[in-house]
Write a protein that holds these residues in place. Sequence first.
Motif, PDB file in Angstrom:
ATOM      1  N   SER B  33       0.841  -1.202   0.000  1.00  0.00           N
ATOM      2  CA  SER B  33       0.000   0.000   0.000  1.00  0.00           C
ATOM      3  C   SER B  33       0.872   1.247   0.000  1.00  0.00           C
ATOM      4  O   SER B  33       0.575   2.239  -0.686  1.00  0.00           O
ATOM      5  CB  SER B  33      -0.924   0.008   1.232  1.00  0.00           C
ATOM      6  N   SER B  57      -1.677   1.476 -12.473  1.00  0.00           N
ATOM      7  CA  SER B  57      -2.064   0.102 -12.858  1.00  0.00           C
ATOM      8  C   SER B  57      -0.844  -0.669 -13.379  1.00  0.00           C
ATOM      9  O   SER B  57      -0.712  -1.872 -13.141  1.00  0.00           O
ATOM     10  CB  SER B  57      -3.132   0.140 -13.961  1.00  0.00           C
ATOM     11  N   ALA B 123      -5.942  -7.813  -4.561  1.00  0.00           N
ATOM     12  CA  ALA B 123      -7.193  -7.248  -4.030  1.00  0.00           C
ATOM     13  C   ALA B 123      -6.940  -5.860  -3.444  1.00  0.00           C
ATOM     14  O   ALA B 123      -7.745  -4.923  -3.632  1.00  0.00           O
ATOM     15  CB  ALA B 123      -7.765  -8.185  -2.959  1.00  0.00           C
ATOM     16  N   THR B 124      -5.786  -5.711  -2.747  1.00  0.00           N
ATOM     17  CA  THR B 124      -5.435  -4.410  -2.164  1.00  0.00           C
ATOM     18  C   THR B 124      -5.252  -3.366  -3.266  1.00  0.00           C
ATOM     19  O   THR B 124      -5.701  -2.218  -3.133  1.00  0.00           O
ATOM     20  CB  THR B 124      -4.116  -4.530  -1.343  1.00  0.00           C
ATOM     21  N   ASN B 126      -6.644  -3.187  -6.058  1.00  0.00           N
ATOM     22  CA  ASN B 126      -7.936  -2.765  -6.605  1.00  0.00           C
ATOM     23  C   ASN B 126      -8.543  -1.582  -5.852  1.00  0.00           C
ATOM     24  O   ASN B 126      -9.390  -0.889  -6.384  1.00  0.00           O
ATOM     25  CB  ASN B 126      -8.919  -3.940  -6.593  1.00  0.00           C
ATOM     26  N   PHE B 127      -8.107  -1.411  -4.596  1.00  0.00           N
ATOM     27  CA  PHE B 127      -8.606  -0.266  -3.830  1.00  0.00           C
ATOM     28  C   PHE B 127      -7.979   1.042  -4.320  1.00  0.00           C
ATOM     29  O   PHE B 127      -8.532   2.119  -4.138  1.00  0.00           O
ATOM     30  CB  PHE B 127      -8.287  -0.437  -2.329  1.00  0.00           C
ATOM     31  N   PHE B 128      -6.798   0.943  -4.926  1.00  0.00           N
ATOM     32  CA  PHE B 128      -6.058   2.144  -5.320  1.00  0.00           C
ATOM     33  C   PHE B 128      -6.201   2.462  -6.803  1.00  0.00           C
ATOM     34  O   PHE B 128      -6.284   3.625  -7.176  1.00  0.00           O
ATOM     35  CB  PHE B 128      -4.568   1.973  -4.985  1.00  0.00           C
ATOM     36  N   ASP B 130      -7.420   0.894 -11.058  1.00  0.00           N
ATOM     37  CA  ASP B 130      -8.165  -0.092 -11.852  1.00  0.00           C
ATOM     38  C   ASP B 130      -7.199  -1.140 -12.365  1.00  0.00           C
ATOM     39  O   ASP B 130      -6.174  -0.805 -12.969  1.00  0.00           O
ATOM     40  CB  ASP B 130      -8.832   0.588 -13.055  1.00  0.00           C
TER      41      ASP B 130
END
Lengths: 311, 253
Positions: B33, B57, B123-124, B126-128, B130
């Motif tokens: 993160s 991305s 998955a993490t 995807n929070f930040f 696309d």
Amino acid sequence: MSGESPVLQVENLNKIYDDGFEALKDINLEIKEGEIFALLGPNGAGKTTLINIICGIVNASSGRVLVNGYDHVTDFRRTRSLIGLVPQELTTETFESVLATLAFSRGLFGKPPDAAYLEKVLKSLSLWNKKDNVIMTLSGGMKRRVLIAKALAHEPRVLFLDEPTAGVDVELRQDMWQVVRELRASGVTVILTTHYIEEAEQMADRIGVINHGELVLVQEKARLMRELGKKQLILYLDDPLPEIPRQLDAFDLQMGSDPDELIYSYDSQANSTGITALLNELRQAGIHFSDLKTKQSSLEEIFVDLVKRIR
Amino acid sequence: MNWHGIKAIYKFEMARTRRTLFQSIVSPVISTSLYFVVFGAAIGSRITEIDGVSYGSFIVPGLIMLSLLTESISNASFGIYFPKFSGTIYELLSAPVSVVEVVVGYVGAAATKSVILGGIILATANFFVDVQILHPYWMFLFLVLTALTFSLFGFILGVWADNWEKLAIVPTLVITPLTFLGGSFYSISMLPPVWQTVTLFNPVVYLISGFRWSFYENADVAVGLSVMMTCGFLLVCIVAVWWIFKTGYRLRV
């Protein structure tokens, strides 16, 4: 009682380490099924190397080992599943629980889970109430029990105990001796190394003495003590002697730790022990005693004497 | 085949992950993160796109690879080194388990943990940003192959190491620099021609390139070459492990 068929055969086993140290020299040994065999020897004699080779931890330089007739290298699955090892060092997992480490050991040796059997093992070693404890929280004695429990987790037929009671208090040692006797009663062959000769004297059926990598003696314990052991007659004199009179030279007497003790060593198996003659000579020399006792030399004394002689 | 033995080793290693959940899972997620915050937000505002993909991305496959490589190595190396260090290796050496079974148990557990970790990082991410996965099967194949290969490499490292320093030195001084220089955060086409050639000697380039292709169909080297290099390294590791157990190197005297 001990059976006659060998469960373990060691043939012409040699071990030379990379630095040239010859740890084992042409070892030949047969262990009968169901017996308790004690392997004695001073530090660095080769006891642990021998055990480690049989268990597959150390490679032999030459020779072979058969367990139940199977070669321990080519048939390692069969032989190793028959053997349990309690190592000399207190090497246990740190963060696992007691029950989890037993389940790991059982699985590692190819046995399906059996909660009832593990419970039985833990109870026999008074560990059941510690089953959920993390191993690092246990005392040294308890960790030693865990090591035994781990070695028994896969129901071995041959159990190696490398100094099983080193650093263990007297009470725990007695408990462990009891466990070993029970294992033997259930048909498990036990091979132990120990520094406590008393341990071997208490439990072993046969004794092996190893020194400088050579197996110098293998003997039934009772026979060993009978043949190599000495019997002593200790006389408590009325008056201490300044020195042993010359007329008693033939008896090779020794003064005891106290000046009023006179010691006569004799062979109890001989036709004539010489005791009657000694007592007659003492009377003629005017030496009187108030008490007497006889003493059989211990296995420890035999062992020390034997190792000294070899050196 | 000693299936119970494999299961015992595998369960034992997975239990260690549960006991050290923070260190095994949470810690890499936090550091990933942070990479998104630093590289995605700070640098991403200056580099908007690479090969038609937003910078945030673009770095996702590289970040997953970075964690996958370091975690595979550290999990597998620690798994076999700690029994050596504590002395409990005696049990493994005296057990009726073959080389294959020991490796399947340790490496399987380390690779499983890495694949799970890769999924968590994905998955993490995807929070930040696309994230598109154009070839999910290939993505999974690269994930598994890389986790397996570097878990095997970690296993070898754990056998070789005879102190904690040696255990840490390879991930710190070799793997992390190779990953950073292997195109985790940039396309090697952005480098001067000489450095592009030099970079091709870095095996991690092929892993990251193939993995990134499975996401965005952007690759620095041909996908087939990436697969071949990964399988080649896997084969080298398998041969090394086979040799270790055959000779007893650093295990049996």
